[in-house]
Scaffold this active site. Structure first.
Site, PDB file in Angstrom:
ATOM      1  N   TRP A  78       9.742  14.280 -43.143  1.00  0.00           N
ATOM      2  CA  TRP A  78       8.529  13.705 -43.744  1.00  0.00           C
ATOM      3  C   TRP A  78       7.254  14.474 -43.385  1.00  0.00           C
ATOM      4  CZ3 TRP A  78       6.891   9.609 -46.822  1.00  0.00           C
ATOM      5  CH2 TRP A  78       5.540   9.252 -46.705  1.00  0.00           C
ATOM      6  N   MET A  79       6.350  14.613 -44.378  1.00  0.00           N
ATOM      7  CA  MET A  79       4.983  15.114 -44.135  1.00  0.00           C
ATOM      8  C   MET A  79       4.014  14.256 -44.939  1.00  0.00           C
ATOM      9  SD  MET A  79       3.244  18.826 -44.973  1.00  0.00           S
ATOM     10  CE  MET A  79       3.628  18.793 -46.714  1.00  0.00           C
TER      11      MET A  79
ATOM     12  N   ASP B  16      -0.587  13.493 -44.448  1.00  0.00           N
ATOM     13  CA  ASP B  16      -1.922  14.095 -44.495  1.00  0.00           C
ATOM     14  C   ASP B  16      -1.998  15.499 -43.885  1.00  0.00           C
ATOM     15  OD1 ASP B  16      -2.074  11.345 -44.792  1.00  0.00           O
ATOM     16  OD2 ASP B  16      -3.442  11.044 -43.121  1.00  0.00           O
TER      17      ASP B  16
ATOM     18  N   TRP C 171       8.053   7.779 -43.549  1.00  0.00           N
ATOM     19  CA  TRP C 171       6.899   7.727 -42.656  1.00  0.00           C
ATOM     20  C   TRP C 171       7.280   7.038 -41.343  1.00  0.00           C
ATOM     21  CZ3 TRP C 171       3.996   4.141 -40.040  1.00  0.00           C
ATOM     22  CH2 TRP C 171       2.749   4.558 -39.565  1.00  0.00           C
TER      23      TRP C 171
ATOM     24  N   PHE D 246      -2.112  10.015 -35.104  1.00  0.00           N
ATOM     25  CA  PHE D 246      -2.567   9.936 -36.487  1.00  0.00           C
ATOM     26  C   PHE D 246      -3.526  11.091 -36.802  1.00  0.00           C
ATOM     27  CE2 PHE D 246      -1.865   5.278 -38.056  1.00  0.00           C
ATOM     28  CZ  PHE D 246      -0.524   5.372 -37.762  1.00  0.00           C
TER      29      PHE D 246
ATOM     30  N   ASP E 205      -9.100   8.662 -38.077  1.00  0.00           N
ATOM     31  CA  ASP E 205      -9.248   9.911 -38.826  1.00  0.00           C
ATOM     32  C   ASP E 205     -10.609  10.587 -38.588  1.00  0.00           C
ATOM     33  OD1 ASP E 205      -6.819   8.959 -39.774  1.00  0.00           O
ATOM     34  OD2 ASP E 205      -7.671   8.192 -41.637  1.00  0.00           O
TER      35      ASP E 205
HETATM   36  N1  DQQ Z   1      -2.335   8.595 -42.681  1.00  0.00           N
HETATM   37  C1  DQQ Z   1      -3.404   7.822 -43.216  1.00  0.00           C
HETATM   38  C2  DQQ Z   1      -4.457   7.948 -42.155  1.00  0.00           C
HETATM   39  C3  DQQ Z   1      -3.675   7.888 -40.900  1.00  0.00           C
HETATM   40  C4  DQQ Z   1      -2.432   8.642 -41.260  1.00  0.00           C
HETATM   41  C5  DQQ Z   1      -3.843   8.296 -44.571  1.00  0.00           C
HETATM   42  C6  DQQ Z   1      -1.172   8.061 -40.637  1.00  0.00           C
HETATM   43  O1  DQQ Z   1      -5.437   6.948 -42.229  1.00  0.00           O
HETATM   44  O2  DQQ Z   1      -4.357   8.508 -39.827  1.00  0.00           O
HETATM   45  O3  DQQ Z   1      -2.769   8.688 -45.363  1.00  0.00           O
HETATM   46  O4  DQQ Z   1      -0.053   8.830 -40.976  1.00  0.00           O
END
Ligand code: DQQ
Length: 489
Positions: free
Chosen positions: A27-28, A30, A54, A89, A153
């Site tokens: 899995w990939m 962001d 995920w 994350f 993020d």
């Molecule tokens: N993916 C979300 C982010 C989070 C990450 C957005 C978790 O908010 O940090 O796709 O995999």
């Protein structure tokens, strides 16, 4: 299963792209920490190294000399003890006076609901990372959020000697928000205020993965609007930024399809380069069977036009790998034009003068299963662009129809740039309307292209066959493939 047969199985998977980045397996999601360091581009990404779904979030890592050819690198960040015991994350990378530094969201708790901001540093190779002993460097969610579980993020930039950071979040019972901070050392952060928040329901309840940067003489804020139910959409705002206050004057949708959680950086040519996650649009069972999930968009250069609309163009480096070319020019489209191409990895540029036509566009037909097709239509009367996907497998979970308003100025021609690659479809229209999607025909190995539009005139169609950029698979990647639990017997 031996290493060779695992690779052959993935290699023979016609839904895997040839020239878009994805990890060897699993899995990939962001893009994370994109940065150019001593000339080399580094792309980190949200990665589950043990499965095609995920979870168990690590930071994968790849490097490239040219944004097109990528080498797989060792995992950069893995969950260890608290604060990131439940996953590392998304976040960004900065150059802190010569020290490569990642700023990321650490998560803890059964549902990753304790979200704090952490640092990790490396040497010039960016291959091994040491988490800062003072982690987490920020753990308090601003009181005005009235919630404590969505705070993530970080996106960081420097102005003079001061670091600034925006964090994606939401204000309970209001909507998405981005909070602004500053620091002199990346460790002690002072909260300033929300950079922007909104109660517009179309903009979701939580804003993820903010990007905030100067572009030309304006400032741009990009947010990924999480609505809690798919599809989530990426939006941008353009405006003034003075005394730490951002005043949007215009904005729009960055992509009308599956592109999500984009992240940008500036490179040594002073280009603002954006990567985006092209989400899958098929069931979890199908992902597990495939053994991989998630693709990155071809990096795009961002600019603003004279009306402050966001323009996106694939990096010109892509043009260097173009192969055999098929071209047509200067034809009336009263009679459709057809073209058969022996690959489904294509870079296509089309310019059409819609004239008095009602609808013009293209259709990609799968050579082995002609009932499976993608239609890209421009509805000149309603000034709308759409993508319709036809007859895919029942595994598909994404939108069958994508639509976007696309007014053309008087005498403006319709310019389509289409990047087709296995299951990936990226469409950019006059550089300013983007629709990305995924398409999983039974056997995506060759396509027929049909171009039509009664009353329209084709100025130019060029379709380049695109090679694989994965020929130089490293030993490390092969070992990863062989050890991938999702691909074991
Ligand atoms: N993916 C979300 C982010 C989070 C990450 C957005 C978790 O908010 O940090 O796709 O995999």
């Amino acid at each position: 299963m031996s290493e060779v047969s695992v690779w052959k199985r993935l290699d023979a998977d016609s839904h895997r792209p040839n020239y878009h980045f994805l990890p060897p397996s699993n899995w990939m999601n962001d893009p994370n920490g994109v940065i150019q360091w001593q000339g080399k581009y580094h792309l980190f990404y949200q990665h589950n190294p043990t499965g095609a779904l995920w979870g168990n979030m690590h930071w994968g890592h790849a490097t490239s000399p040219d944004l097109i050819h990528w080498s797989d690198e060792p995992i950069a960040l893995a969950p260890t003890d608290s604060p990131d015991s439940s996953g590392c994350f998304s976040g960004c990378a900065v150059n802190d006076n010569g020290v490569p530094t990642l700023i990321y969201t650490a998560t803890a708790g059964a549902n990753c609901e304790i979200q704090t901001q952490c640092l990790a540093t490396s040497d010039d190779t960016l291959r091994t990372w040491t988490k800062n002993l003072q982690n987490p460097v920020l753990s308090e969610v601003p009181a005005e959020a009235r919630q404590t579980k969505d705070f993530r993020d970080p996106f960081v930039w420097k102005e003079n000697a001061t670091w600034y950071m925006v964090i994606g979040s939401g204000i309970q019972n209001v909507g998405g928000a981005v909070f602004l901070y500053r620091s002199t050392n990346l460790i002690a952060w002072e909260y300033l205020h929300p950079l922007l928040s909104s109660d517009d329901k179309r903009l979701g309840t939580i804003w993820e993965c903010p990007n905030f940067f100067k572009l030309g003489d304006q400032w741009v804020l990009i947010i990924s609007a999480n609505t809690g139910t798919r599809p989530d959409t990426v939006h941008y705002f353009v405006g003034e930024y003075k005394n730490h206050q951002f005043t949007p004057i215009t904005g729009g949708v960055l992509d009308y399809g599956c592109l999500y959680a984009p992240l940008s950086c500036v490179d040594d040519q002073n280009r603002r380069v954006l990567f985006g996650w092209l989400q899958e649009e098929r069931s979890n069972a199908a992902l597990q069977r495939a053994g991989w999930s998630g693709v990155q968009s071809i990096p795009r250069i961002l600019e603003l036009d004279s009306r402050n609309r966001l323009l996106m163009k694939p990096v010109p480096e892509l043009e260097r790998i173009r192969g055999r070319n098929h071209a047509y020019e200067d034809r009336d489209l009263d009679q459709p034009i057809t073209l058969a191409v022996n690959t489904s990895s294509l870079d296509i540029a089309v310019e059409i003068d819609p004239g008095a036509c009602e609808i013009c566009g293209l259709k990609f037909i799968c050579s082995t299963t002609p009932e499976e097709a993608i239609h890209i239509h421009y509805d000149a009367r309603n000034q709308q662009i759409s993508i319709r996907k036809q007859a895919e497998s029942p595994d598909v979970s994404g939108k069958i129809l994508l639509e976007a308003p696309h007014p053309l100025a008087q005498n403006e021609t319709l310019k389509l740039r289409i990047l087709l690659d296995g299951s990936v479809v990226e469409v950019m229209v006059n550089d300013r309307t983007s629709l990305s999607t995924r398409f999983y025909p039974t056997n995506a190995i060759a396509v027929g292209i049909l171009l039509f539009g009664e009353g329209a005139h084709l100025r130019l169609l060029e379709a380049w066959e695109m090679p694989s950029v994965f020929d130089g698979l490293t030993t490390e990647s092969r070992i990863k493939l062989a050890n991938s639990p999702t691909t074991a017997d």
